[in-house]
Scaffold this motif. Structure first.
Motif, short mmCIF file in Angstrom:
data_model
loop_
_atom_site.label_atom_id
_atom_site.label_comp_id
_atom_site.label_asym_id
_atom_site.label_seq_id
_atom_site.Cartn_x
_atom_site.Cartn_y
_atom_site.Cartn_z
N UNK A 86 -3.27 -1.02 5.00
CA UNK A 86 -3.37 0.41 4.73
C UNK A 86 -3.06 0.71 3.27
N UNK A 87 -2.02 0.10 2.72
CA UNK A 87 -1.65 0.33 1.32
C UNK A 87 -2.76 -0.12 0.39
N UNK A 88 -3.35 -1.27 0.67
CA UNK A 88 -4.46 -1.76 -0.16
C UNK A 88 -5.66 -0.81 -0.09
N UNK A 89 -5.92 -0.29 1.12
CA UNK A 89 -7.03 0.64 1.26
C UNK A 89 -6.79 1.94 0.52
N UNK A 90 -5.55 2.43 0.54
CA UNK A 90 -5.22 3.66 -0.18
C UNK A 90 -5.33 3.47 -1.68
N UNK A 91 -4.96 2.31 -2.15
CA UNK A 91 -5.03 2.03 -3.59
C UNK A 91 -6.47 2.03 -4.08
N UNK A 92 -7.40 1.57 -3.24
CA UNK A 92 -8.81 1.60 -3.64
C UNK A 92 -9.32 3.02 -3.78
N UNK A 93 -8.65 3.98 -3.16
CA UNK A 93 -9.02 5.40 -3.28
C UNK A 93 -8.21 6.11 -4.36
N UNK A 94 -7.43 5.35 -5.12
CA UNK A 94 -6.66 5.95 -6.20
C UNK A 94 -5.34 6.54 -5.77
N UNK A 95 -4.85 6.21 -4.59
CA UNK A 95 -3.58 6.72 -4.09
C UNK A 95 -2.50 5.68 -4.33
N UNK A 96 -1.44 6.09 -4.99
CA UNK A 96 -0.32 5.18 -5.24
C UNK A 96 0.46 4.98 -3.95
#
Length: 251
Positions: A86-96
Motif C-alpha cells: 500500500x505504501x509503495x502504491x501511494x508513493x507512485x501517486x505522489x503521497x508521502x
C-alpha cells in the motif's frame, strides 16, 4: 460463479420450458400459431431481461472472486507485506507514506489491516491507541469482512473498508500481491452438484407445484405436466442428495 456450460444449460432449458408452458396456456384460448407467437415474444423478452440481470450478477461475482484471490495471496506473505504494498502504491501517486509496525501513515491518517478475522472492539481500540501515539487524527482499517464491532473515540475517526472496496483500492494503486500459489481446480463435473444444492429444493418444489397447477387448469395438458414431472424429479433428487451428504458428514 457458474461455469459457461451451466449458464448455457440454464438458459436453453429454461427458455424451452417457458416457451412450452406459455404456448400450452395460450393455446387454451386461441389458435396454435398465435399462441406460439405470443409465447415466443414473451420468452425472448424474459431472456433479455434475465440476461441483463445475470450479467450484473456475474460482474459482482467476478469482483468477489478477484477480492477472494487477493486475500488468498496475502495469506502466504509476511504480516507487514500489505502495508508495504500500500505504501509503495501511494508513493507512485505522489503521497508521502511510511510504514511503522505493520501500519501505513500518510499525513494525519493511519491505515491498518485486519485480514485474518473480523475487526472487534479490542483490536480497534489498540489500533486507535497506536494511531494517536503516532500523531494521527483518523484511521482506516482494511478488513476482509465487515467488523463485528468498533470503538467510538472523541476527536478520532475510525473507518473500516471492507472486501471489494479493498480490492478496488489496491488494484487502482497497482498494489496487488504477486500470485505465487494457485487454488486447486474443481472437479470437471462439480458444477452439476450445484443443481442439487440445498437452496434449490424450495425452487424445484415451487416450480413443480406451479406447473402441476397449470396442467390441472388446462385439463392435464401434456406440456406443463411433463415439465412439472421434470421439476419434481429434480426436487426429489436434490432432497435425496442433501440427505445423503448430511448422513455421510455425520458418519
Amino acid at each position: 460463479m457458474k461455469t459457461r456450460f451451466a449458464k448455457i444449460v440454464d438458459r436453453t432449458v429454461g427458455a424451452a420450458m417457458l416457451f412450452a408452458v406459455l404456448t400450452a396456456v395460450f393455446r387454451y384460448y386461441t389458435v396454435f400459431e398465435l399462441a406460439a407467437f405470443s409465447a415466443a415474444s414473451i420468452t425472448v423478452c424474459a431472456f433479455f431481461i434475465f440476461g441483463a440481470i445475470g450479467k450484473r450478477n456475474d460482474s459482482k461475482a467476478e469482483m468477489t472472486k478477484r477480492t477472494d484471490d487477493m486475500f488468498y495471496d496475502f495469506m502466504f506473505e509476511r504480516d507487514g507485506y500489505p502495508a508495504k504494498k500500500l505504501a509503495d502504491g501511494l508513493k507512485t501517486r505522489g503521497v508521502e507514506a511510511s510504514v511503522k509496525a505493520g501500519a501505513v501513515y500518510a499525513g494525519n491518517t493511519a491505515a491498518f489491516f485486519c485480514f485474518d478475522k473480523p475487526l472487534d472492539k479490542k483490536t480497534a481500540a489498540r489500533m486507535i491507541a497506536k494511531a494517536k501515539r503516532a500523531g494521527a487524527a483518523k484511521a482506516v482499517v482494511f478488513c476482509v469482512a465487515p467488523p463485528a464491532s468498533t470503538v467510538d473515540v472523541k476527536d478520532f475517526t475510525l473507518k473500516p473498508v471492507v472486501g471489494d472496496d479493498v480490492y478496488k483500492l489496491f488494484a487502482s494503486l497497482k498494489a496487488l500481491p504477486e500470485r505465487r500459489f494457485e487454488k486447486p481446480t474443481k472437479a470437471r463435473f462439480s458444477s452439476f452438484k450445484n443443481a442439487l444444492s440445498k437452496d434449490k429444493i424450495i425452487r424445484y418444489f415451487t416450480l413443480s407445484a406451479s406447473l402441476f397447477g397449470v396442467s390441472l387448469i388446462l385439463g392435464f395438458s401434456i406440456v406443463p405436466f411433463v415439465c412439472a414431472v421434470v421439476a419434481a424429479v429434480l426436487f426429489t433428487s436434490a432432497v435425496a442428495y442433501n440427505i445423503y451428504k448430511k448422513t455421510k458428514r455425520k458418519s
